[in-house]
Design a protein around this motif. Structure first.
Motif, PDB file in Angstrom:
ATOM      1  N   GLY A  15       0.842  -1.187   0.000  1.00 43.66           N
ATOM      2  CA  GLY A  15       0.000   0.000   0.000  1.00 43.66           C
ATOM      3  C   GLY A  15       0.870   1.226   0.000  1.00 43.66           C
ATOM      4  N   SER A  16       0.391   2.262  -0.625  1.00 50.15           N
ATOM      5  CA  SER A  16       1.167   3.487  -0.736  1.00 50.15           C
ATOM      6  C   SER A  16       1.504   4.040   0.644  1.00 50.15           C
ATOM      7  CB  SER A  16       0.387   4.543  -1.519  1.00 50.15           C
ATOM      8  OG  SER A  16       1.102   5.761  -1.529  1.00 50.15           O
ATOM      9  N   THR A  17       2.723   4.543   0.767  1.00 53.36           N
ATOM     10  CA  THR A  17       3.147   5.176   2.015  1.00 53.36           C
ATOM     11  C   THR A  17       2.901   6.686   1.990  1.00 53.36           C
ATOM     12  OG1 THR A  17       5.418   5.328   1.191  1.00 53.36           O
ATOM     13  CG2 THR A  17       4.856   3.399   2.548  1.00 53.36           C
ATOM     14  N   ALA A  18       2.094   7.140   1.035  1.00 51.27           N
ATOM     15  CA  ALA A  18       1.708   8.549   1.017  1.00 51.27           C
ATOM     16  C   ALA A  18       0.784   8.804   2.205  1.00 51.27           C
ATOM     17  CB  ALA A  18       1.001   8.899  -0.289  1.00 51.27           C
ATOM     18  N   LEU A  19       1.046   9.883   2.930  1.00 52.82           N
ATOM     19  CA  LEU A  19       0.251  10.227   4.108  1.00 52.82           C
ATOM     20  C   LEU A  19      -0.896  11.168   3.774  1.00 52.82           C
ATOM     21  CD1 LEU A  19       3.151  10.955   6.626  1.00 52.82           C
ATOM     22  CD2 LEU A  19       1.908   8.804   6.290  1.00 52.82           C
TER      23      LEU A  19
END
Length: 158
Positions: free
Chosen positions: A54-58
């Motif tokens: 899963g993307s680690t974009a916050l």
């Protein structure tokens, strides 16, 4: 662990110009490999493996690529400010321009989750991301991280 302790020196603040997420991860893996004396390929595989979960974009234009890795003798954290925002599969749809890379020794995982949590807490609802984006130098960005730690300490006391 204080946020500024993860980024103790100006060298830990980079200005990068990747065209996309894959190129960014490659640039970060190369930088980390040089600093840690570790295999760039292994670091890149660890980062890509984490992104597959899963993307680690916050959100809000911030990403936190991270991984625990065997063979590291110390943690490494790097702040990268991107010249142009890139797509990072963020839930809020915003492109990313602030990136906090964290690599942690697998054999000594104590402190890993608190470090990630400290980064997230410092960025949530604060002016820190906006100020980091406007920082004119790596030294100024580092100073902002230190100031954020002092503000967090003050808020915990109050």
């Amino acid at each position: 662990m204080a946020l500024a302790d993860l980024f103790p020196a100006e060298e830990d603040v980079l200005r990068l110009g990747p065209a996309n997420k894959a190129e960014l991860l490659e640039l970060l893996a190369t930088e980390a490999a040089e600093r840690l004396g570790h295999s760039r390929k292994d670091i890149l595989e660890a980062l890509e493996g984490r992104e597959k979960l899963g993307s680690t974009a916050l959100g809000r234009g911030i990403a936190l690529p991270h991984a625990r890795m065997a063979g590291l003798d110390r943690p490494l954290a790097v702040l990268a400010r991107l010249e142009q925002p890139i797509e990072f599969e963020a839930r809020d749809g915003e492109r990313v321009d602030l990136v906090f890379l964290v690599l942690w020794p697998e054999q000594n995982s104590e402190g890993f989750l608190p470090a990630l949590s400290d980064i997230c807490r410092s960025l949530r609802g604060s002016q820190l991301p906006r100020r980091l984006r406007k920082a004119g130098s790596a030294a100024e960005a580092l100073s902002l991280l230190r100031a954020a730690d002092q503000a967090d300490d003050h808020n915990e006391e109050g």
